[in-house]
Design a protein around this motif. Structure first.
Motif, mmCIF file in Angstrom:
data_model
loop_
_atom_site.group_PDB
_atom_site.id
_atom_site.type_symbol
_atom_site.label_atom_id
_atom_site.label_comp_id
_atom_site.label_asym_id
_atom_site.label_seq_id
_atom_site.Cartn_x
_atom_site.Cartn_y
_atom_site.Cartn_z
ATOM 1 N N GLY A 15 -1.872 46.568 12.909
ATOM 2 C CA GLY A 15 -2.782 47.449 13.617
ATOM 3 C C GLY A 15 -2.073 48.717 14.060
ATOM 4 O O GLY A 15 -2.505 49.833 13.785
ATOM 5 N N ASN A 16 -0.928 48.572 14.744
ATOM 6 C CA ASN A 16 -0.064 49.684 15.139
ATOM 7 C C ASN A 16 1.360 49.388 14.670
ATOM 8 O O ASN A 16 1.869 48.294 14.869
ATOM 9 C CB ASN A 16 -0.065 49.852 16.660
ATOM 10 N N GLY A 17 1.984 50.385 14.049
ATOM 11 C CA GLY A 17 3.346 50.182 13.569
ATOM 12 C C GLY A 17 3.400 49.340 12.320
ATOM 13 O O GLY A 17 3.829 48.183 12.365
ATOM 14 N N GLY A 18 2.986 49.913 11.203
ATOM 15 C CA GLY A 18 2.994 49.148 9.954
ATOM 16 C C GLY A 18 4.379 48.677 9.555
ATOM 17 O O GLY A 18 4.541 47.594 8.998
ATOM 18 N N GLY A 19 5.406 49.478 9.848
ATOM 19 C CA GLY A 19 6.776 49.088 9.536
ATOM 20 C C GLY A 19 7.519 48.522 10.733
ATOM 21 O O GLY A 19 8.096 47.445 10.673
ATOM 22 N N ILE A 20 7.515 49.259 11.864
ATOM 23 C CA ILE A 20 8.262 48.891 13.066
ATOM 24 C C ILE A 20 7.390 49.150 14.287
ATOM 25 O O ILE A 20 6.754 50.200 14.388
ATOM 26 C CB ILE A 20 9.558 49.718 13.197
ATOM 27 N N THR A 21 7.373 48.204 15.240
ATOM 28 C CA THR A 21 6.753 48.426 16.544
ATOM 29 C C THR A 21 7.802 48.248 17.635
ATOM 30 O O THR A 21 8.552 47.273 17.633
ATOM 31 C CB THR A 21 5.585 47.449 16.796
ATOM 32 N N LEU A 22 7.845 49.219 18.573
ATOM 33 C CA LEU A 22 8.764 49.177 19.705
ATOM 34 C C LEU A 22 7.951 49.166 20.982
ATOM 35 O O LEU A 22 7.003 49.936 21.137
ATOM 36 C CB LEU A 22 9.668 50.413 19.702
ATOM 37 N N ASN A 23 8.331 48.304 21.932
ATOM 38 C CA ASN A 23 7.632 48.220 23.204
ATOM 39 C C ASN A 23 8.632 48.064 24.333
ATOM 40 O O ASN A 23 9.337 47.049 24.405
ATOM 41 C CB ASN A 23 6.638 47.049 23.196
ATOM 42 N N ASN A 24 8.748 49.090 25.170
ATOM 43 C CA ASN A 24 9.645 49.044 26.323
ATOM 44 C C ASN A 24 11.076 48.711 25.906
ATOM 45 O O ASN A 24 11.733 47.842 26.468
ATOM 46 C CB ASN A 24 9.135 48.023 27.353
ATOM 47 N N THR A 25 11.567 49.460 24.919
ATOM 48 C CA THR A 25 12.887 49.174 24.371
ATOM 49 C C THR A 25 13.528 50.458 23.851
ATOM 50 O O THR A 25 12.843 51.467 23.670
ATOM 51 C CB THR A 25 12.788 48.123 23.234
ATOM 52 N N GLY A 26 14.829 50.421 23.598
ATOM 53 C CA GLY A 26 15.537 51.616 23.163
ATOM 54 C C GLY A 26 16.622 51.341 22.150
ATOM 55 O O GLY A 26 17.800 51.628 22.395
ATOM 56 N N PRO A 27 16.296 50.802 20.997
ATOM 57 C CA PRO A 27 17.321 50.510 19.997
ATOM 58 C C PRO A 27 17.803 51.772 19.287
ATOM 59 O O PRO A 27 17.187 52.836 19.389
ATOM 60 C CB PRO A 27 16.579 49.611 19.008
ATOM 61 N N THR A 28 18.894 51.640 18.557
ATOM 62 C CA THR A 28 19.351 52.669 17.633
ATOM 63 C C THR A 28 18.941 52.258 16.227
ATOM 64 O O THR A 28 19.292 51.171 15.763
ATOM 65 C CB THR A 28 20.875 52.844 17.708
ATOM 66 N N LEU A 29 18.176 53.123 15.565
ATOM 67 C CA LEU A 29 17.732 52.890 14.192
ATOM 68 C C LEU A 29 18.427 53.922 13.316
ATOM 69 O O LEU A 29 18.196 55.126 13.449
ATOM 70 C CB LEU A 29 16.210 53.045 14.096
ATOM 71 N N THR A 30 19.311 53.472 12.440
ATOM 72 C CA THR A 30 20.137 54.405 11.690
ATOM 73 C C THR A 30 20.230 54.032 10.220
ATOM 74 O O THR A 30 20.240 52.850 9.856
ATOM 75 C CB THR A 30 21.548 54.495 12.325
#
Length: 201
Positions: A15-30
């Motif tokens: 529904g939201n975020g076909g590839g990745i969904t983030l919720n109240n978080t702060g990762p490094t995506l590299t």
């Protein structure tokens, strides 16, 4: 402190975020490729919500689709993402709804930083072929917004009620439909600071 490094994320559906969904978080995506994902609402490639503050580095977000907003990525609700050396290309939003748009990027009530981000060849069936914002503060330095298309307003950028600080992020070759407005940039009730950039549409 989470890190996701060197992956391809493809052919997702949500529904939201076909590839990745983030919720109240702060990762490094590299060093990621986020491609060919579909969201039936927002964020075809990546969706961030509720104070998410990811750092996205050297990543390609391409060929993703959202029905409503943010074909490539969408952020809302006080998110503060930082994008460095990111390419967002050939993403689409399909709905002509006035609440949607942002072929590449859709921002709602958030404060992102874009550094050397290339946004190119994205399409919106409503507003903001490259970027659409609501009540957001966007700082953009370097990079290019080029060859994006919106059906109605803001081929490159549609900025609605917020602050847009653009330093040397060029707007080149963007366009709207025959009855549209603002091939490069359309701003509504917004504060703009534009420095050292080229607008050529």
């Amino acid at each position: 402190t989470a890190v996701l490094n060197g992956f391809t994320i493809t052919n997702g559906l949500a529904g939201n975020g076909g590839g990745i969904t983030l919720n109240n978080t702060g990762p490094t995506l590299t060093n990621l490729i986020v491609s060919n994902n579909v969201a039936t609402d927002q964020g075809g490639g990546i969706f961030g919500d509720v104070n998410s503050s990811p750092i996205i580095i050297n990543t390609k977000i391409k060929n993703n689709t959202a029905e409503l907003g943010g074909g490539g990525l969408a952020f809302s609700s006080d998110c503060q993402p930082r994008l460095d050396d990111v390419i967002i290309r050939e993403n689409n939003t399909l709905s002509s709804s006035v609440s949607g748009g942002g072929g590449a990027v859709f921002l709602y009530e958030c404060s992102p930083i874009f550094n050397n981000v290339t946004i190119e060849n994205n399409n919106s069936a409503s507003y903001g072929g490259g970027i659409r914002t609501y009540y957001s503060i966007l700082l953009s330095t370097g990079g290019t917004i080029r060859d994006n298309i919106a059906t109605h307003k803001g081929g490159g950028v549609y900025f609605d009620n917020g602050t847009y600080n653009n330093s040397a992020t060029n707007l080149i070759g963007n366009q709207t439909g025959n009855d549209g407005y603002g091939g490069g940039l359309y701003a509504l009730s917004a504060t703009l600071t534009l420095e050292n950039l080229k607008i050529n549409n």
